[in-house]
Design an enzyme around this catalytic site. Structure first.
Site, PDB file in Angstrom:
ATOM      1  N   CYS A  55     -14.461  58.111 -19.653  1.00 45.12           N
ATOM      2  CA  CYS A  55     -13.029  57.639 -18.282  1.00 45.12           C
ATOM      3  C   CYS A  55     -13.233  57.108 -17.399  1.00 45.12           C
ATOM      4  O   CYS A  55     -13.967  56.323 -17.371  1.00 45.12           O
ATOM      5  CB  CYS A  55     -12.600  58.971 -18.625  1.00 45.12           C
ATOM      6  SG  CYS A  55     -10.437  58.373 -18.216  1.00 45.12           S
TER       7      CYS A  55
ATOM      8  N   HIS B  84     -11.783  62.059 -23.732  1.00 40.89           N
ATOM      9  CA  HIS B  84     -11.978  63.045 -23.646  1.00 40.89           C
ATOM     10  C   HIS B  84     -12.537  64.188 -24.400  1.00 40.89           C
ATOM     11  O   HIS B  84     -11.583  63.934 -26.047  1.00 40.89           O
ATOM     12  CB  HIS B  84     -11.016  63.993 -22.166  1.00 40.89           C
ATOM     13  CG  HIS B  84     -11.231  63.168 -20.588  1.00 40.89           C
ATOM     14  ND1 HIS B  84     -11.762  63.283 -19.900  1.00 40.89           N
ATOM     15  CD2 HIS B  84     -10.089  62.021 -20.322  1.00 40.89           C
ATOM     16  CE1 HIS B  84     -11.435  62.128 -18.494  1.00 40.89           C
ATOM     17  NE2 HIS B  84     -10.484  62.069 -19.397  1.00 40.89           N
TER      18      HIS B  84
END
Length: 506
Positions: free
Chosen positions: A346, A430
């Protein structure tokens, strides 16, 4: 429990932050679910950078997602209607019913906005009560934060609105637990005190009989029972919200004691970037026998790491500056040049790229990235919230996305939604390492690049380990709490005639 139209409930409060409210709430949910009770967790307002995306595309705290798993139900935005994601010491992004609605200072939030949200959170709670037999609410911080009581919507504010009994959890490992129980109660108004039904001691080490005189004295002083003494257990702090569950110098997890399958261990260093988000991404690595995971903040600590993870962050540009100031950026560049593994997730993926255009998060404009991946990132006001599925390294993968930055991948080998160049990988996903086959394939790639004779265990199931942890939490409640009394509270509410402790709140 009889499946009544409007379910009962309980609020789990705490004498302090990190007293164990999250795990106690999860434990009660798992214990009730095992009794056949249809139960849901609830936290009106959560301040956390550790979040999750539900199947309907809503962002909620990971603690509530974990509690929903404990309850054996699907998490929804109703279970955490307000999520605050800090962006600095003074302001947070406000996520309402799973969607971001803007940035707000602490003064602005507590100065009026919070009171306006009480109706929304009570409506969410009532919707859950209309569907479930019981709702187990988690408070935040302490209910005795009397400076914030007027605008409270997560502790006594929601308990008063729902007329829910309150059990206060205290961490005896910190000391002063009896004083904390007494003081927490005595600082509340008579109306609030009428719902404080009793106490639960958490993280006790030793002979419980030594506590009995104190619990009897506490009952004499307060008129309230202690509903159990939960023993200290390693490895139960799962998906916490207030920060890392270990110091920078400590290993992520102490519970895995199985030796490595191969001849070598694999050392993973996680850069402890500012405003780190979803640090639980590395839990699946730490669950593997022979994998040692540590959070680090110095360049020299990367020297003996076989894999460096640059995790998510709520401040990509701030994290980039931090890496450069500490020499970690140069250390990452050296690793990339030497073909030594690096994984960016991310925000960590974004800062590994060539260029960042940010007029949203930091408002820094054009910023040069580390240049380790052929990626250009542009921040958009609309947040991406998704639950992608795919394949990588020949294995199925699931994950979830929470980001404002949109990545344009200009080269490299495709890797999930990002790319790979040499031993540097980057993705927005994630939770991908929780996919067992993919995690094992990735660790084999890391071990080969690092020259380690490490072999992933063939049978590690992260999902099964998570279920074992949740069952342990349920066992703690079943074996060490007065479950009959807790059930009466959930069904019937707070006992009548609870005495008032002076001085009370003004």
């Amino acid at each position: 429990m009889n499946g009544a139209r409007r379910g009962g409930g309980l609020l789990v409060a705490g004498t302090t932050s990190d007293a164990g409210k999250s795990v106690v709430t999860a434990g009660i949910c798992r214990w009730l679910a095992r009794q056949g009770v249809k139960v849901a967790p609830f936290k009106a307002q959560n301040m956390s950078l550790n979040s999750f995306v539900t199947r309907e595309g809503a962002e909620i705290g990971r603690a509530q997602a974990m509690q929903a798993q404990a309850a054996r139900v699907e998490p929804t935005a109703l279970m955490n209607p307000v999520l605050l994601k800090p962006g600095s010491d003074r302001s947070s992004q406000v996520v309402l019913l799973g969607k971001p609605v803007g940035e707000m200072s602490a003064r602005g939030y507590h100065g009026g906005r919070q009171e306006q949200l009480l109706g929304i959170v009570t409506d969410c709670l009532e919707q859950l009560r209309g569907t479930y037999d019981a709702v187990i609410c988690e408070g935040a911080g302490s209910p005795a934060e009397i400076n914030l009581r007027r605008t409270d919507i997560v502790n006594m504010g929601i308990a008063r609105a729902a007329r829910f009994p309150v059990v206060v959890v205290g961490d005896i490992d910190r000391g002063g637990v009896f004083a904390s129980f007494f003081g927490t109660t005595a600082l509340l108004s008579p109306e609030d005190q009428s719902l404080i039904s009793g106490y639960l001691v958490n993280k006790f080490r030793g002979d419980v009989t030594l506590l009995e005189p104190g619990m009897e004295m506490l009952r004499g002083l307060t008129g309230r029972a202690t509903y159990g003494v939960l023993p200290f257990r390693h490895g139960l702090g799962i998906d916490e919200e207030d920060g890392l569950r270990v110091s920078l110098r400590g290993a992520v997890r102490e519970s895995v004691v199985a030796p490595p399958v191969g001849e070598d261990v694999l050392r993973v260093a996680v850069c402890a970037v500012p405003l780190m988000s979803n640090f639980t991404d590395v839990d699946a690595l730490a669950a593997e026998p022979g994998v040692v995971v540590r959070f680090v903040d110095r360049a020299e600590e990367l020297a003996d790491a076989d894999l460096v993870v640059v995790p998510g962050t709520r401040g990509t540009v701030k994290a980039l500056e931090w890496l450069r100031e500490r020499g970690l950026a140069d250390a990452l560049a050296r690793r990339a040049a030497e073909g030594r593994p690096v994984l960016g997730i991310c925000g960590g993926f974004q800062l590994l790229g060539e260029h960042i255009e940010d007029e949203v998060e930091s408002k820094a404009g054009a910023v040069a990235g580390l240049g380790l991946l052929p990626v250009r990132v542009r921040f958009e006001r609309e947040k991406t919230l998704a639950r992608p599925v795919g394949t990588a390294l020949g294995e199925p993968v699931e994950g979830y996305e929470i980001h404002h930055g949109v990545a344009e991948v200009l080269g490299g080998t495709p890797f999930l939604d990002g790319c790979r160049v040499g031993a540097v990988w980057g993705t927005h996903w994630h939770g991908s390492l929780e996919s067992d086959g993919f995690r094992r394939a990735f660790l084999r790639e890391v071990a080969a690049a690092a020259g380690r004779r490490f072999v992933p265990a063939p049978d590690t199931s992260f999902g099964a380990l998570r279920e074992e942890q949740l069952d342990l939490l349920g066992d703690l409640i079943a074996e060490h709490a007065d479950t009959d009394a807790l059930l009466r509270l959930i069904e019937d509410g707070a006992p009548s005639g609870l005495p008032f402790l002076p001085p009370g709140a003004p």
